[in-house]
Design an enzyme around this catalytic site. Sequence first.
Site, PDB file in Angstrom:
ATOM      1  N   GLY B 268       3.042   0.872   7.868  1.00  0.00           N
ATOM      2  CA  GLY B 268       4.070   1.917   7.020  1.00  0.00           C
ATOM      3  C   GLY B 268       2.409   3.245   6.880  1.00  0.00           C
ATOM      4  O   GLY B 268       2.182   3.644   6.462  1.00  0.00           O
ATOM      5  N   GLU B 291      -2.254  -7.661  10.591  1.00  0.00           N
ATOM      6  CA  GLU B 291      -1.229  -8.309  11.218  1.00  0.00           C
ATOM      7  C   GLU B 291      -1.274  -6.762  12.524  1.00  0.00           C
ATOM      8  O   GLU B 291      -0.960  -7.222  13.821  1.00  0.00           O
ATOM      9  CB  GLU B 291      -0.314  -7.461  10.630  1.00  0.00           C
ATOM     10  CG  GLU B 291       0.084  -8.834   9.765  1.00  0.00           C
ATOM     11  CD  GLU B 291       1.711  -8.042   9.074  1.00  0.00           C
ATOM     12  OE1 GLU B 291       1.624  -9.786   8.198  1.00  0.00           O
ATOM     13  OE2 GLU B 291       1.675  -7.402   8.577  1.00  0.00           O
ATOM     14  N   GLY B 385       4.285 -10.515   6.230  1.00  0.00           N
ATOM     15  CA  GLY B 385       2.548 -11.008   5.993  1.00  0.00           C
ATOM     16  C   GLY B 385       1.898 -10.541   5.162  1.00  0.00           C
ATOM     17  O   GLY B 385       1.230 -11.213   4.475  1.00  0.00           O
ATOM     18  N   LYS B 405      13.074   9.127  -4.872  1.00  0.00           N
ATOM     19  CA  LYS B 405      14.481   9.912  -5.604  1.00  0.00           C
ATOM     20  C   LYS B 405      14.204  10.802  -6.461  1.00  0.00           C
ATOM     21  O   LYS B 405      15.271  10.819  -7.366  1.00  0.00           O
ATOM     22  CB  LYS B 405      15.595   8.429  -6.320  1.00  0.00           C
ATOM     23  CG  LYS B 405      15.945   7.691  -4.783  1.00  0.00           C
ATOM     24  CD  LYS B 405      17.167   9.071  -4.376  1.00  0.00           C
ATOM     25  CE  LYS B 405      17.619   8.094  -3.013  1.00  0.00           C
ATOM     26  NZ  LYS B 405      18.297   9.146  -2.575  1.00  0.00           N
TER      27      LYS B 405
END
Lengths: 522, 522
Positions: B268, B291, B385, B405
């Site tokens: 991300g 990962e 993970g 937001k």
Amino acid sequence: MHDQYHDRIRHPMLRARITSAAAAAALIDNGMTIGMSGFTRAGDAKAVPLALAERARRDPLQITLMTGASLGGDVDKVLTQAGVLARRLPFQSDPTLRAAINRGEVMFIDQHLSETVELLRSGQIAPVDIAIIEAVAITDSGAIIPTTSVGNSASFALLADKVIVEINLAQPLALEGLHDIFIPQHRPHRAPIPLMTASDRIGTTAIMIPLEKIAAIVITEKTDSSSTVLAADDDTAAIAAHLVAFFEREVALGRLTERLMPLQAGIGTIANAVMSGFIDSPFRHLTMYSEVLQDSTFDLFDAGKLDFASGSSITLSAARGEQVFGDFGRYKDRLVLRPQEVSNHPEVVRRLGIIAINTALEADIYGNVNSTHVGGTHMMNGIGGSGDFARNAYLAVFATKSLAKDGKISSIVPMVSHVDHNEHDVDVIVTEVGLADLRGLAPRERAQAIIENCVAAPFRQMLRDYVAAANRRGGHTPHVLEQALSWHVRYGATGSMLPDTDTEPSPTRQAMSISEGKVRMS
Amino acid sequence: MHDQYHDRIRHPMLRARITSAAAAAALIDNGMTIGMSGFTRAGDAKAVPLALAERARRDPLQITLMTGASLGGDVDKVLTQAGVLARRLPFQSDPTLRAAINRGEVMFIDQHLSETVELLRSGQIAPVDIAIIEAVAITDSGAIIPTTSVGNSASFALLADKVIVEINLAQPLALEGLHDIFIPQHRPHRAPIPLMTASDRIGTTAIMIPLEKIAAIVITEKTDSSSTVLAADDDTAAIAAHLVAFFEREVALGRLTERLMPLQAGIGTIANAVMSGFIDSPFRHLTMYSEVLQDSTFDLFDAGKLDFASGSSITLSAARGEQVFGDFGRYKDRLVLRPQEVSNHPEVVRRLGIIAINTALEADIYGNVNSTHVGGTHMMNGIGGSGDFARNAYLAVFATKSLAKDGKISSIVPMVSHVDHNEHDVDVIVTEVGLADLRGLAPRERAQAIIENCVAAPFRQMLRDYVAAANRRGGHTPHVLEQALSWHVRYGATGSMLPDTDTEPSPTRQAMSISEGKVRMS
């Protein structure tokens, strides 16, 4: 003058370090961090901490106290009353200390029991200044032979600047050889822990420290505090029966053999009853890879069901303790005590494929478990080893009676008020009502399995109604958020989770109430 | 006719099994469990699942679909729209599938990524009937060479009755040799995983299965879906800077060296930005044991900061992917891809002493983290993970922007609405505001550290007031239970966690809102 201790203190020079508990306690300065032996009331230092409390009454001082787990002999109570405890970790089970923690007077750091010495070793928490370790003997090279627990004693002794040893004459010399002291290497250059079955011995039988670190030796002869486990009752017997039936089905399905997998059981009445349930089961050649070995371990040995038991401590009722330690040769070659870092180590737990059976304070409809916080806020004992085992287990079982407080509390609630084990780590929930097998289920399915199998009748329809309302809102894990904790709030206000009760309100009841008997207390 | 694939399908007999995606999909029966390659959009099966969806539109059928982690190429979307998915595990990140999960139409089992094949191996979840594995080639002994991910492919192929292989001509043959396939033995007779540094190779470079299990081979040439990671912004740069400063202090204190410890980073935008932050840091000879390897991994290689990277997949932006796979020899000897059971294994994570950096959806004042459930109910992607790493790490960091937001949501709340990581497993919380080091702190201290260091100004005094009111009620972890989730409830009702807003109520907004950009999606 001290020659009578030649079998207990085998190096002559060390005998000169025998001193009084008061003199040993005088080595402790205000602000120090003390690492003390003791795990589930077993093998705890018994004299120096009381002398320290005595001194603090005249000359106030505060320390950080680390142990293996809980202590016996009112040590935590006396230290709390003397104002000695500034910080306490990683576990406790004393009512006086618990109250001080919940008033915010003692800073309590509730840790997975395998992790405390890992944090110490890497310098991530304050170092241990002085270790106080109960021993049956000190070898002629200065190595310390622990008593009825290993806990964190080995790493405390290795990492501390100084070590105070309490030689306890009431602990039989027959304990020598019981222990297996293995210390993982520093990271990042660590080799695997070479343990492949519960009975493997991978270390030494004593804690090897340089002779000169032993700053004082105190002679004691007080026995360990006995276990506080209650006798099995109809509910705990029903829980045990549900679990035995579940394992019978697993064997019939070919997933398990009659040996099952190595068993871990949390301390306390329910876990002890569950283990006793295996006596009349069809399973054989069982092994335990657990933290604390209780009466049920020896009941299983005597019944010919158990081949071997590995733990970090032995905590028995008074009568069982007399029998076991009076005839220790009968059991010794089927037992080993390890550091809690090894008994609880994620690496070993995952490798061996442990069946982990621990007690929940409450669980929710999705299988999240609260092991520690009454009403979401007030600490009972601590998470202990339950997280070490449940996360890494072959199968993680949580057991609880479905009701508490004469039926005014449901142990299964819409949302737990505190999460120690989330749904990813909870495979089976069992109460006296029945058992929910949650493996491979999505949250909506888990809710149905738990409500229909584990919840007492007065609360079952209430939970069905909650789920129906929550499902109308949608989501993977549906909730009516403004009502999710309403059962706890209602209990705090009215003394019952049931609606329309005419019980008097009691704002403090919420925090004081859930019966202690059902809580694990390792 | 298929001799042109002799470098991709090296056993002549196997070339006869080349068939169409539709013919391969015809092997799948209604009710089957299918194990498919694919981890963070990398190395996923690309043709057969789409053919299956096509078939299901004419001839409805439903399956249980297991993968490594998320898929690319709209596969989850198309399968959802065709009504094929009855059950899905252990992770997903597709908006269409997510909506179906949150409507309760697809049963989603959200699992620790290291655990799925452990459950399969022990027969605790339904067995895999057919595995569908993307490969660069099949060796002359029938061994499968994966592409850009390993994920669960090896165990799926070993445990399935039949295997369908998608040979992807768009995946370069240079990937051969990248993989290290190691499968832990059955329990309880399992040896240690002999992996002691991130660069150790302990297995084989291909998935060794009997030739005759390969039931069909499909030729494809579609590239992996590109990463959806966004560029760093001021907030993510500030988060990275706080973390670098924290590690500089740890080095100055002698707890870490300039090599730090092996690094894991969730997928991300935030995790990628944090890793990029190490480019301008003083640290050197870094390693990754993670990962997914993202753009930042290759940025660190190019900057000379990173010595080695171990992962389970490589997921890159389009431009980075062209460069890396076009010149793969430049990186190959510093890379290894492993089964996710090994990349995420608690045994290895604890042994190596990983620094784990993952993203939180929200955290609470005591350091509990919600990684998955928007508003406590609606699944975003899954725990992935993060639990494998955080529980067992040397240091567990969770990062989030303090606001979402447009400032109407505080990512730090009184009580998280769902717990994926509890306070025992969270060492550091970092936002663009600052960093809270929670190690060795009791809950009341943790609250102060988090509120004063991590919370955006509009919400800081609100949390101070909450804590003051909670402390008056007492407890180890004080709460005002009837208000603990009130911020979420207010957001659901008014569209803002701030009080006295005049925003229109929107009961569904709560579940739809928290920006996806901040969520890990491995």
